[in-house]
Design a protein around this motif. Structure first.
Motif, PDB file in Angstrom:
ATOM      1  N   THR A  84      27.497  42.050 -20.513  1.00 37.22           N
ATOM      2  CA  THR A  84      26.954  40.780 -20.996  1.00 37.22           C
ATOM      3  C   THR A  84      25.483  40.646 -20.610  1.00 37.22           C
ATOM      4  O   THR A  84      24.661  40.221 -21.419  1.00 37.22           O
ATOM      5  N   LYS A  85      25.147  41.005 -19.379  1.00 36.52           N
ATOM      6  CA  LYS A  85      23.742  40.964 -18.941  1.00 36.52           C
ATOM      7  C   LYS A  85      22.888  41.908 -19.795  1.00 36.52           C
ATOM      8  O   LYS A  85      21.776  41.565 -20.192  1.00 36.52           O
ATOM      9  N   LEU A  86      23.410  43.096 -20.084  1.00 37.08           N
ATOM     10  CA  LEU A  86      22.673  44.041 -20.915  1.00 37.08           C
ATOM     11  C   LEU A  86      22.440  43.480 -22.316  1.00 37.08           C
ATOM     12  O   LEU A  86      21.351  43.642 -22.881  1.00 37.08           O
ATOM     13  N   THR A  87      23.450  42.812 -22.878  1.00 34.00           N
ATOM     14  CA  THR A  87      23.296  42.263 -24.232  1.00 34.00           C
ATOM     15  C   THR A  87      22.293  41.111 -24.265  1.00 34.00           C
ATOM     16  O   THR A  87      21.671  40.876 -25.293  1.00 34.00           O
ATOM     17  N   ILE A  88      22.138  40.428 -23.154  1.00 34.10           N
ATOM     18  CA  ILE A  88      21.161  39.339 -23.086  1.00 34.10           C
ATOM     19  C   ILE A  88      19.737  39.900 -23.040  1.00 34.10           C
ATOM     20  O   ILE A  88      18.829  39.370 -23.678  1.00 34.10           O
ATOM     21  N   HIS A  89      19.552  40.975 -22.287  1.00 36.56           N
ATOM     22  CA  HIS A  89      18.206  41.503 -22.054  1.00 36.56           C
ATOM     23  C   HIS A  89      17.781  42.614 -23.012  1.00 36.56           C
ATOM     24  O   HIS A  89      16.592  42.903 -23.126  1.00 36.56           O
ATOM     25  N   PHE A  90      18.745  43.250 -23.672  1.00 38.42           N
ATOM     26  CA  PHE A  90      18.415  44.360 -24.564  1.00 38.42           C
ATOM     27  C   PHE A  90      19.090  44.150 -25.913  1.00 38.42           C
ATOM     28  O   PHE A  90      20.318  44.187 -26.022  1.00 38.42           O
TER      29      PHE A  90
END
Length: 174
Positions: A84-90
């Motif tokens: 989820t963090k990756l989808t927010i930032h990338f």
């Protein structure tokens, strides 16, 4: 008879371990935040099913200990948190993990190719519009199939700039 009742130890194990696993699952979910159980896209659905499978294994398998299950819960939820963090930032990660929202209806025209591709019917689109209390498609700017599978209806109104909520949706074929 064994099919209906095995022994009291099994019953007590399920009661004790099930209660502890439930409490530990709630604690782990609270640590990782609300997003873990938010409206689900396909990725979230898979994680939720996997959590249920882990809980089931803890309760019914003699080979899975409470510690094993807690580690599995925590690992799965931690991995979901990282993704989820990756989808927010990338944006690239977001495109891989989540489906894109798509227009089903826009400015007076249905996109029947997309409706069919998404395995919907015109009736389902009309039902979504009716559920918003709208009696005619003349009052609708757009109908969007969201990444969660829900259908959003955007009213035609001069109060709302056209690009406000539709900015991330491809309108090329309209």
């Amino acid at each position: 008879m064994k099919m209906l009742f095995s022994d009291w130890n099994t019953v007590f194990k399920i009661l004790i371990v099930g209660s502890l696993a439930y409490v530990l699952l709630i604690i782990v979910l609270r640590i990782f935040g609300k997003r873990t159980l938010s409206k689900m896209n396909a990725f979230d659905f898979v994680v939720t099913i996997a959590l249920g499978s882990i809980l089931s294994s803890i309760l019914t398998s003699r080979d899975v200990t409470l510690l094993d299950g807690t580690i599995a819960f925590t690992l799965l939820i931690f991995l979901q948190y990282i993704i989820t963090k990756l989808t927010i930032h990338f944006q690239a990660a977001d495109k891989v993990i989540k489906a894109e929202p798509v227009l089903l209806f826009y400015k007076g025209r249905f996109d029947f190719k997309t409706i069919e591709k998404e395995r919907l019917s015109e009736e389902e689109v009309l039902q979504a519009v009716r559920s918003k209390g709208l009696a005619t498609m003349d009052n609708v700017l757009a109908v969007v199939l969201e990444t969660t599978g829900s259908i959003s209806v955007i009213q035609n109104s001069s109060k709302y700039p056209e690009n406000s909520t539709l900015k991330n949706i491809n309108k090329d074929h309209f």
